[in-house]
Design a protein around this motif. Sequence first.
Motif, PDB file in Angstrom:
ATOM      1  N   GLU A  34      48.514  42.010  41.333  1.00 47.59           N
ATOM      2  CA  GLU A  34      47.213  42.001  40.661  1.00 47.59           C
ATOM      3  C   GLU A  34      46.178  42.787  41.468  1.00 47.59           C
ATOM      4  O   GLU A  34      45.392  43.561  40.918  1.00 47.59           O
ATOM      5  CB  GLU A  34      46.771  40.546  40.499  1.00 47.59           C
ATOM      6  CG  GLU A  34      45.615  40.324  39.586  1.00 47.59           C
ATOM      7  CD  GLU A  34      45.376  38.831  39.388  1.00 47.59           C
ATOM      8  OE1 GLU A  34      44.827  38.198  40.311  1.00 47.59           O
ATOM      9  OE2 GLU A  34      45.750  38.323  38.321  1.00 47.59           O
ATOM     10  N   GLU A  37      46.814  46.461  41.155  1.00 42.71           N
ATOM     11  CA  GLU A  37      46.356  46.925  39.843  1.00 42.71           C
ATOM     12  C   GLU A  37      44.831  47.088  39.830  1.00 42.71           C
ATOM     13  O   GLU A  37      44.306  48.032  39.237  1.00 42.71           O
ATOM     14  CB  GLU A  37      46.808  45.922  38.767  1.00 42.71           C
ATOM     15  CG  GLU A  37      46.677  46.429  37.366  1.00 42.71           C
ATOM     16  CD  GLU A  37      47.555  47.638  37.073  1.00 42.71           C
ATOM     17  OE1 GLU A  37      47.042  48.546  36.377  1.00 42.71           O
ATOM     18  OE2 GLU A  37      48.709  47.684  37.521  1.00 42.71           O
ATOM     19  N   MET A  38      44.112  46.178  40.496  1.00 44.33           N
ATOM     20  CA  MET A  38      42.645  46.290  40.585  1.00 44.33           C
ATOM     21  C   MET A  38      42.247  47.605  41.250  1.00 44.33           C
ATOM     22  O   MET A  38      41.345  48.302  40.772  1.00 44.33           O
ATOM     23  CB  MET A  38      42.066  45.129  41.405  1.00 44.33           C
ATOM     24  CG  MET A  38      42.043  43.816  40.716  1.00 44.33           C
ATOM     25  SD  MET A  38      41.367  42.574  41.837  1.00 44.33           S
ATOM     26  CE  MET A  38      42.087  41.095  41.160  1.00 44.33           C
ATOM     27  N   ARG A  41      43.092  50.667  38.996  1.00 42.56           N
ATOM     28  CA  ARG A  41      42.137  50.809  37.886  1.00 42.56           C
ATOM     29  C   ARG A  41      40.770  51.245  38.398  1.00 42.56           C
ATOM     30  O   ARG A  41      40.066  51.995  37.715  1.00 42.56           O
ATOM     31  CB  ARG A  41      42.045  49.509  37.097  1.00 42.56           C
ATOM     32  CG  ARG A  41      43.342  49.229  36.333  1.00 42.56           C
ATOM     33  CD  ARG A  41      43.286  47.953  35.555  1.00 42.56           C
ATOM     34  NE  ARG A  41      44.618  47.660  35.006  1.00 42.56           N
ATOM     35  CZ  ARG A  41      44.836  46.887  33.972  1.00 42.56           C
ATOM     36  NH1 ARG A  41      43.825  46.317  33.344  1.00 42.56           N
ATOM     37  NH2 ARG A  41      46.053  46.672  33.549  1.00 42.56           N
ATOM     38  N   ILE A  51      37.665  45.743  34.490  1.00 42.38           N
ATOM     39  CA  ILE A  51      38.904  45.387  35.202  1.00 42.38           C
ATOM     40  C   ILE A  51      39.086  43.875  35.180  1.00 42.38           C
ATOM     41  O   ILE A  51      40.183  43.368  34.916  1.00 42.38           O
ATOM     42  CB  ILE A  51      38.881  45.911  36.657  1.00 42.38           C
ATOM     43  CG1 ILE A  51      38.890  47.433  36.682  1.00 42.38           C
ATOM     44  CG2 ILE A  51      40.061  45.367  37.451  1.00 42.38           C
ATOM     45  CD1 ILE A  51      38.626  48.026  38.059  1.00 42.38           C
ATOM     46  N   GLN A  54      40.209  42.821  31.746  1.00 41.86           N
ATOM     47  CA  GLN A  54      41.585  43.221  31.470  1.00 41.86           C
ATOM     48  C   GLN A  54      42.605  42.356  32.214  1.00 41.86           C
ATOM     49  O   GLN A  54      43.667  42.039  31.680  1.00 41.86           O
ATOM     50  CB  GLN A  54      41.796  44.686  31.868  1.00 41.86           C
ATOM     51  CG  GLN A  54      41.086  45.668  30.981  1.00 41.86           C
ATOM     52  CD  GLN A  54      41.135  47.089  31.540  1.00 41.86           C
ATOM     53  OE1 GLN A  54      41.608  47.326  32.650  1.00 41.86           O
ATOM     54  NE2 GLN A  54      40.610  48.043  30.760  1.00 41.86           N
ATOM     55  N   LEU A  55      42.275  41.983  33.449  1.00 47.00           N
ATOM     56  CA  LEU A  55      43.229  41.224  34.268  1.00 47.00           C
ATOM     57  C   LEU A  55      43.022  39.713  34.188  1.00 47.00           C
ATOM     58  O   LEU A  55      43.822  38.950  34.741  1.00 47.00           O
ATOM     59  CB  LEU A  55      43.147  41.681  35.733  1.00 47.00           C
ATOM     60  CG  LEU A  55      43.523  43.144  35.985  1.00 47.00           C
ATOM     61  CD1 LEU A  55      43.342  43.492  37.455  1.00 47.00           C
ATOM     62  CD2 LEU A  55      44.955  43.415  35.545  1.00 47.00           C
TER      63      LEU A  55
END
Length: 167
Positions: A34, A37-38, A41, A51, A54-55
Amino acid sequence: MPRLSAAPITLTAAQAEALQRLARAHKTPRKLAERAEMILRSAAGTGVREIARQLGVWPKTVRHWRACWLANAADAPVTARLADAARPGAPATFTPEQICAIMALSCEPPEQSDLPLSHWSQSELAREAVRRGIVDSISHGLVGRFLKRWRPQAASRARLADAQAGS
């Protein structure tokens, strides 16, 4: 009033590849994936709130990991830049070597230490560990917890019966 914008994150090709691998790998812990991914993005220009939406995390979480990424040295490994901070609390009192030495002591017969015992008690093991200089001090209860935690697991009766029937 001017709108605040987050500091831009730029990634090298190697960092982007490492982050993609972390985010996509099935064996990566979920929180680490996670965080990767942050950062990916953020580097793509997505805003903090977007963000977070989305997460499914709080914007504060995204800001925290962006700040951690930017605060660490650029040449630090990606996993180190996204690692949790050390947890507070007292450091371990006994080293693994000391615990192993106490466990080894428990495997020796007490007669070897010139003690008139047939079996070790937790108190006697604690006294002998201190006498031999393995530790400065230790309670009999802690010795008992060591023994309980690291004792070898005995085979079940069913497994023993199957082994005897098979031979």
